[in-house]
Design a protein around this motif. Structure first.
Motif, short mmCIF file in Angstrom:
data_model
loop_
_atom_site.label_atom_id
_atom_site.label_comp_id
_atom_site.label_asym_id
_atom_site.label_seq_id
_atom_site.Cartn_x
_atom_site.Cartn_y
_atom_site.Cartn_z
N PRO A 216 0.81 -1.21 0.00
CA PRO A 216 0.00 0.00 0.00
C PRO A 216 0.85 1.26 0.00
CG PRO A 216 0.06 -0.98 2.17
CD PRO A 216 0.75 -1.94 1.26
N PRO A 217 0.33 2.31 -0.57
CA PRO A 217 1.08 3.56 -0.57
C PRO A 217 1.33 4.03 0.85
CG PRO A 217 -0.92 3.70 -1.91
CD PRO A 217 -0.97 2.42 -1.18
N ALA A 218 2.55 4.50 1.09
CA ALA A 218 2.92 4.90 2.44
C ALA A 218 2.05 6.04 2.96
CB ALA A 218 4.38 5.33 2.46
N HIS A 219 1.64 6.91 2.05
CA HIS A 219 0.89 8.08 2.52
C HIS A 219 -0.56 7.74 2.81
CE1 HIS A 219 0.01 7.75 -1.60
NE2 HIS A 219 -0.39 8.98 -1.81
N VAL B 56 -6.09 10.26 -3.14
CA VAL B 56 -6.54 9.36 -4.21
C VAL B 56 -5.65 8.11 -4.15
CG1 VAL B 56 -6.86 9.06 -6.69
CG2 VAL B 56 -7.30 11.28 -5.65
N PRO B 57 -6.23 6.93 -3.99
CA PRO B 57 -5.41 5.72 -3.88
C PRO B 57 -4.62 5.44 -5.16
CG PRO B 57 -7.74 5.14 -4.05
CD PRO B 57 -7.67 6.62 -3.92
N GLY B 58 -3.47 4.81 -4.98
CA GLY B 58 -2.66 4.40 -6.12
C GLY B 58 -1.58 5.40 -6.51
N CYS B 59 -1.46 6.48 -5.76
CA CYS B 59 -0.47 7.52 -6.13
C CYS B 59 0.82 7.31 -5.35
CB CYS B 59 -1.01 8.90 -5.80
SG CYS B 59 -2.49 9.31 -6.68
N PRO B 60 1.95 7.74 -5.90
CA PRO B 60 3.20 7.70 -5.13
C PRO B 60 3.12 8.69 -3.95
CG PRO B 60 3.51 8.87 -7.19
CD PRO B 60 2.14 8.29 -7.24
N PRO B 61 3.93 8.45 -2.91
CA PRO B 61 3.82 9.28 -1.70
C PRO B 61 3.96 10.78 -1.95
CG PRO B 61 5.22 7.39 -1.30
CD PRO B 61 4.91 7.37 -2.76
N ALA B 62 4.79 11.15 -2.92
CA ALA B 62 4.99 12.59 -3.16
C ALA B 62 3.74 13.26 -3.73
CB ALA B 62 6.16 12.81 -4.11
N LEU B 63 2.84 12.46 -4.29
CA LEU B 63 1.59 13.03 -4.82
C LEU B 63 0.55 12.96 -3.71
CD1 LEU B 63 0.60 12.08 -8.48
CD2 LEU B 63 0.00 14.12 -7.21
N ASP C 191 -12.16 23.17 -11.16
CA ASP C 191 -11.05 22.48 -11.84
C ASP C 191 -10.33 21.59 -10.84
OD1 ASP C 191 -11.40 23.48 -14.38
OD2 ASP C 191 -10.17 25.25 -14.00
N ILE C 192 -10.06 20.36 -11.25
CA ILE C 192 -9.36 19.44 -10.37
C ILE C 192 -7.86 19.50 -10.67
CG2 ILE C 192 -9.16 17.02 -9.66
CD1 ILE C 192 -11.86 18.24 -8.96
N ALA C 193 -7.08 19.69 -9.63
CA ALA C 193 -5.62 19.76 -9.79
C ALA C 193 -4.94 18.83 -8.80
CB ALA C 193 -5.13 21.19 -9.56
N SER C 194 -3.87 18.21 -9.24
CA SER C 194 -3.09 17.36 -8.33
C SER C 194 -2.26 18.25 -7.42
CB SER C 194 -2.19 16.42 -9.14
OG SER C 194 -1.42 17.16 -10.07
N VAL C 195 -1.87 17.69 -6.28
CA VAL C 195 -1.01 18.42 -5.34
C VAL C 195 0.20 17.56 -5.00
CG1 VAL C 195 -0.83 19.49 -3.06
CG2 VAL C 195 -2.96 19.68 -4.34
N VAL C 196 1.36 18.13 -5.23
CA VAL C 196 2.63 17.45 -4.98
C VAL C 196 3.25 18.00 -3.70
CG1 VAL C 196 4.98 17.13 -5.84
CG2 VAL C 196 3.05 17.02 -7.42
N ARG C 197 3.78 17.12 -2.87
CA ARG C 197 4.53 17.58 -1.70
C ARG C 197 5.94 17.94 -2.18
NH1 ARG C 197 2.74 16.24 3.33
NH2 ARG C 197 4.85 15.93 4.10
#
Lengths: 169, 182
Positions: free
Chosen positions: A159-162, B71-78, B87-93
Motif C-alpha cells: 500500500p502507498p505509504a501516505h 486518491v489511492p494508487g499515487c506515489p507518496p509525493a503526490l 477544476d481538479i488539480a493534483s497536489v505534490v509535496r
C-alpha cells in the motif's frame, strides 16, 4: 439494454448515473450500469468477497470506518461486467465489500473530471478513472470514480505509504 | 601674451566641450545599462527551513492550504487532489521531491498552482515569503555545494534579506516525478 440507455441519455442532460459509497473516510462512485446488485455480505452464500479497501491498498481503512462514519455497515457490491466487457476475471469475482451509506446519484457531465495529468501518469491503479463533484456548492464534496472492470485481482500488498499517513482522508 | 591667453582660453573651452561630450556619453551609457538590466519576478517561499523560489511566470495562482483529497494508487509525493473553482488539480509535496521535511500544516501553508511545459499541478509549500522583482544579474549559478537532489533542480541562487534563496526549475522538478521523460 443498450437501446434503453441510449434513450435515457437523449432525454437527459448527458450525465451519468452513479452508485456512490464509502470505504473508510473516502467516497467512491461506480457507474450504475456496472452494478448488478447490492447485497448484505452476511446473507450471501457466495465465496467471501474481498474488501475494496484491500484491493486498493487502503491500510487500516476498516479501523478508521468506525471513527469517521460512526460504524458503517458493510455491503456487497456485485458487478455486472463479464469477460466480454474487457474484464479478465469479472465472471469469477463475486463482488467487493464496500461500506454504507450507499446512494444513487445522477451526475451532470460537467461534474465528471478526468484525473489530472500527473496523477494519471503516476497512478498504480488503472481502476481509478476520475473524480466526480457531487455538490455544486461544496467544492470538497468529491468522490473517486472507479471502473470495476479494472480492479486489481488480488489485494494490494504494497500500500502507498501516505495512505496510512493521511488516514485515508 | 595675448596669444598665450587665447591658447589657454581655447584649451579651457575645448576641455569644457569634451567634458560635456563625455558627460553626455556617460549619461547615455548609464541609461542604457538601466534599460538593459533585465528583471524577473520571483515567488519566494519556504519548505522546511529552506528558502526557495520559482519564477512567477510558471505559477498560475497561490492558494491557501485547502482540503487535499487523497486518491489511492499515487506515489507518496503526490498528496492528492484539490478542487479549484471546479477544476481538479493534483497536489505534490514539494519537500518530498527535494529531500526536505515539510513543517506541520499551518495557517500559512500554501499551494502554488504551477504550470510547466507539460504538466500542471499544485505544489505544497510551508509558507510564501515574498513576491518580488530580482535583477537577472543577481542570480548566480547554483553552487556545487548544494546537496542532491536540490542541486539538479536548482536554476540558480540569489540573496534576499541576507539569506540565500534557491531558484528552482519547475520542469526539472516535475521530471523527478516522471522519470521516463528524462
Amino acid at each position: 439494454m443498450e437501446r434503453r440507455h441510449e434513450r435515457r441519455d437523449e432525454c437527459g442532460d448527458g450525465g451519468i448515473e452513479l452508485v456512490v459509497f464509502h470505504v473508510g473516510a473516502l467516497r467512491f462512485a461506480v457507474v450504475s450500469e456496472n452494478i448488478r446488485g447490492i447485497a448484505d455480505p452476511a446473507e450471501t452464500p457466495d465465496a467471501p468477497a474481498p474488501a475494496l479497501a484491500d484491493l486498493l491498498g487502503l491500510v487500516g481503512a476498516s479501523a478508521i470506518v468506525s471513527a469517521d462514519t460512526h460504524g458503517s455497515r458493510e455491503r456487497l457490491l456485485r458487478f455486472r461486467h463479464t469477460a466480454q466487457d474487457g474484464a479478465s476475471d469479472g465472471a469469477q469475482r463475486p463482488g467487493v465489500r464496500i461500506e454504507e451509506p450507499v446512494s444513487l446519484r445522477r451526475a451532470p457531465v460537467d461534474a465528471i473530471h478526468p484525473l489530472p495529468a500527473l496523477l494519471e501518469a503516476l497512478s498504480e491503479l488503472p481502476c481509478v478513472r476520475g473524480l466526480v463533484t457531487l455538490s455544486a456548492t461544496n467544492a470538497d464534496d468529491l468522490a473517486i470514480l472507479i471502473d470495476p472492470r479494472r480492479l486489481p485481482v488480488e489485494a494490494c500488498t504494497t500500500p502507498p505509504a501516505h495512505a496510512a499517513r493521511r488516514g485515508q482522508g | 601674451m595675448d596669444l598665450e591667453r587665447t591658447e589657454s582660453a581655447t584649451d579651457v573651452s575645448d576641455r569644457d566641450k569634451l567634458d560635456m561630450l563625455l558627460d553626455r556619453r556617460r549619461e547615455a551609457g548609464a541609461r542604457i545599462v538601466e534599460i538593459e538590466t533585465a528583471k524577473v519576478k520571483l515567488v519566494i517561499f519556504v519548505v522546511g527551513e529552506t528558502l526557495l523560489a520559482f519564477p512567477a511566470r510558471v505559477l498560475v495562482e497561490i492558494l491557501p492550504l485547502t482540503t487535499i483529497h487523497f486518491v489511492p494508487g499515487c506515489p507518496p509525493a503526490l498528496e492528492g487532489i484539490i478542487n479549484v473553482r471546479g477544476d481538479i488539480a493534483s497536489v505534490v509535496r514539494l519537500g518530498d521531491l527535494l529531500g526536505m521535511t515539510h513543517a506541520p500544516s499551518a495557517r500559512r501553508s500554501a499551494i502554488l498552482l504551477a504550470r510547466g511545459t507539460q504538466v500542471r499541478s499544485g505544489l505544497r509549500v510551508d509558507r510564501v515569503v515574498d513576491v518580488m522583482d530580482v535583477t537577472e544579474a543577481s542570480i548566480q549559478a547554483p553552487p556545487d555545494s548544494l546537496p542532491e537532489p536540490l542541486r539538479g533542480l536548482a536554476a540558480g541562487v540569489f540573496e534576499h534579506q541576507g539569506q540565500v534563496v534557491i531558484l528552482l526549475d519547475l520542469d526539472r522538478v516535475f521530471q523527478t516525478l516522471l522519470p521516463e521523460q528524462r
